[in-house]
Design a protein around this motif. Sequence first.
Motif, PDB file in Angstrom:
ATOM      1  N   GLY A   1      50.472  58.504  38.198  1.00 14.24           N
ATOM      2  CA  GLY A   1      49.322  59.302  38.573  1.00 14.24           C
ATOM      3  C   GLY A   1      47.973  58.745  38.171  1.00 14.24           C
ATOM      4  O   GLY A   1      46.966  59.462  38.220  1.00 14.24           O
ATOM      5  N   PHE A   2      47.918  57.457  37.798  1.00 12.17           N
ATOM      6  CA  PHE A   2      46.625  56.826  37.526  1.00 12.17           C
ATOM      7  C   PHE A   2      45.966  56.540  38.879  1.00 12.17           C
ATOM      8  O   PHE A   2      46.454  55.728  39.662  1.00 12.17           O
ATOM      9  CB  PHE A   2      46.811  55.536  36.729  1.00 12.17           C
ATOM     10  N   ASN A   3      44.873  57.231  39.145  1.00 13.11           N
ATOM     11  CA  ASN A   3      44.334  57.258  40.511  1.00 13.11           C
ATOM     12  C   ASN A   3      43.183  56.287  40.755  1.00 13.11           C
ATOM     13  O   ASN A   3      42.569  56.320  41.816  1.00 13.11           O
ATOM     14  CB  ASN A   3      43.896  58.688  40.866  1.00 13.11           C
ATOM     15  N   ASN A   4      42.895  55.425  39.783  1.00  8.94           N
ATOM     16  CA  ASN A   4      41.773  54.502  39.954  1.00  8.94           C
ATOM     17  C   ASN A   4      42.158  53.106  39.469  1.00  8.94           C
ATOM     18  O   ASN A   4      41.400  52.450  38.761  1.00  8.94           O
ATOM     19  CB  ASN A   4      40.557  55.031  39.184  1.00  8.94           C
ATOM     20  N   ALA A   5      43.368  52.675  39.851  1.00 10.25           N
ATOM     21  CA  ALA A   5      43.872  51.362  39.449  1.00 10.25           C
ATOM     22  C   ALA A   5      44.002  50.460  40.672  1.00 10.25           C
ATOM     23  O   ALA A   5      44.359  50.924  41.759  1.00 10.25           O
ATOM     24  CB  ALA A   5      45.223  51.495  38.756  1.00 10.25           C
ATOM     25  N   SER A   6      43.710  49.174  40.501  1.00 12.69           N
ATOM     26  CA  SER A   6      43.799  48.202  41.591  1.00 12.69           C
ATOM     27  C   SER A   6      44.380  46.892  41.078  1.00 12.69           C
ATOM     28  O   SER A   6      44.363  46.596  39.879  1.00 12.69           O
ATOM     29  CB  SER A   6      42.418  47.924  42.197  1.00 12.69           C
ATOM     30  N   ILE A   7      44.884  46.103  42.022  1.00 13.21           N
ATOM     31  CA  ILE A   7      45.402  44.766  41.751  1.00 13.21           C
ATOM     32  C   ILE A   7      44.303  43.763  42.052  1.00 13.21           C
ATOM     33  O   ILE A   7      43.703  43.801  43.131  1.00 13.21           O
ATOM     34  CB  ILE A   7      46.617  44.460  42.643  1.00 13.21           C
ATOM     35  N   CYS A   8      44.041  42.863  41.124  1.00 15.62           N
ATOM     36  CA  CYS A   8      43.035  41.825  41.377  1.00 15.62           C
ATOM     37  C   CYS A   8      43.673  40.681  42.163  1.00 15.62           C
ATOM     38  O   CYS A   8      44.697  40.124  41.749  1.00 15.62           O
ATOM     39  CB  CYS A   8      42.464  41.300  40.063  1.00 15.62           C
ATOM     40  N   LEU A   9      43.080  40.350  43.292  1.00 18.60           N
ATOM     41  CA  LEU A   9      43.577  39.230  44.087  1.00 18.60           C
ATOM     42  C   LEU A   9      43.480  37.913  43.322  1.00 18.60           C
ATOM     43  O   LEU A   9      44.337  37.045  43.449  1.00 18.60           O
ATOM     44  CB  LEU A   9      42.779  39.111  45.385  1.00 18.60           C
ATOM     45  N   ASP A  10      42.449  37.782  42.535  1.00 24.33           N
ATOM     46  CA  ASP A  10      42.217  36.545  41.798  1.00 24.33           C
ATOM     47  C   ASP A  10      43.069  36.515  40.532  1.00 24.33           C
ATOM     48  O   ASP A  10      43.160  37.498  39.806  1.00 24.33           O
ATOM     49  CB  ASP A  10      40.741  36.424  41.411  1.00 24.33           C
ATOM     50  N   GLY A  11      43.675  35.375  40.269  1.00 24.42           N
ATOM     51  CA  GLY A  11      44.397  35.192  39.025  1.00 24.42           C
ATOM     52  C   GLY A  11      43.465  34.911  37.860  1.00 24.42           C
ATOM     53  O   GLY A  11      42.243  34.810  38.014  1.00 24.42           O
ATOM     54  N   TYR A  12      44.066  34.771  36.693  1.00 25.42           N
ATOM     55  CA  TYR A  12      43.272  34.591  35.470  1.00 25.42           C
ATOM     56  C   TYR A  12      42.319  33.405  35.567  1.00 25.42           C
ATOM     57  O   TYR A  12      41.125  33.531  35.270  1.00 25.42           O
ATOM     58  CB  TYR A  12      44.208  34.424  34.271  1.00 25.42           C
TER      59      TYR A  12
END
Length: 273
Positions: free
Chosen positions: A107-118
């Motif tokens: 239910g964390f509603n403001n999470a995203s995956i970063c396209l860019d790696g480290y």
Amino acid sequence: MTAVFVTGESLKGQDVKWIDTRFSLQDSPQGRTDYEAGHMSGAIHWDLEEDLSDMTKPSGRHPLPDKKDLKELFRRSGLMLDDHIIVYDNGGSPFAARAWWILQYAGFNNASICLDGYEALVGAGFPADQAIPQPNRTDVEPKWQEDIFASKDFVKETVNGQTGYTMLDARSAPRYRGEIEPIDPVAGHIPGALNFDWEQLKQNGIFNLQSDVKDQLTGVVKADRPIIAYCGSGVTATPLYAMLKQNGYEDVRLYVGSYSDWITTETVDKEVK
């Protein structure tokens, strides 16, 4: 709706909580070693096998931890449900997507995956260091989203034609067809499943958000179909799940146990349905 995938460029100037999920399936300690050598400033580290899986369970190769253990992970990580959370790995890997799916489930509603790696984030000027943060513990209460989770029983009902869902296998076509099987003791796929190799989601090593991916996806299964994504162990199916959501598929579930769980009690279909 919060974006599934974001670029590093879009995050400049924003206050975010970073989660580093770098990992190597060939060398389990490598992700933690890389994290300790340098990470986004303030980033915590979630390990695929120590945090995002319960390796003591028999239900597949990367079983989902119990809810109480996930809640403890969130609390000691200093997270609240509305936090702006960005999950990253080396770019084009499935590990950030695995963590992101778990956050969605909770239910964390403001999470995203970063396209860019480290390395790309460092190259773009984001601050990095070796300091290990000590987050303030929270009392967060997850709001479990059961409608994105597919249990083994639900998958059985799907195979029996009782749910209306379509199974979508994220493994390579030869593994899906049962021609090769380098890991699991039984080759084949879940009966009735279609196939979309998760590697097709990438271009030049990172996930591809261009329309040609949507065209490829809809060529296999239409966007109005409810889908259950799975793979071998529930890890590489998470980028497929994320990309389906990115491209407007509304009703998608993840079978976390995936094929490695299915074959523990089921006879599999070695022919393409």
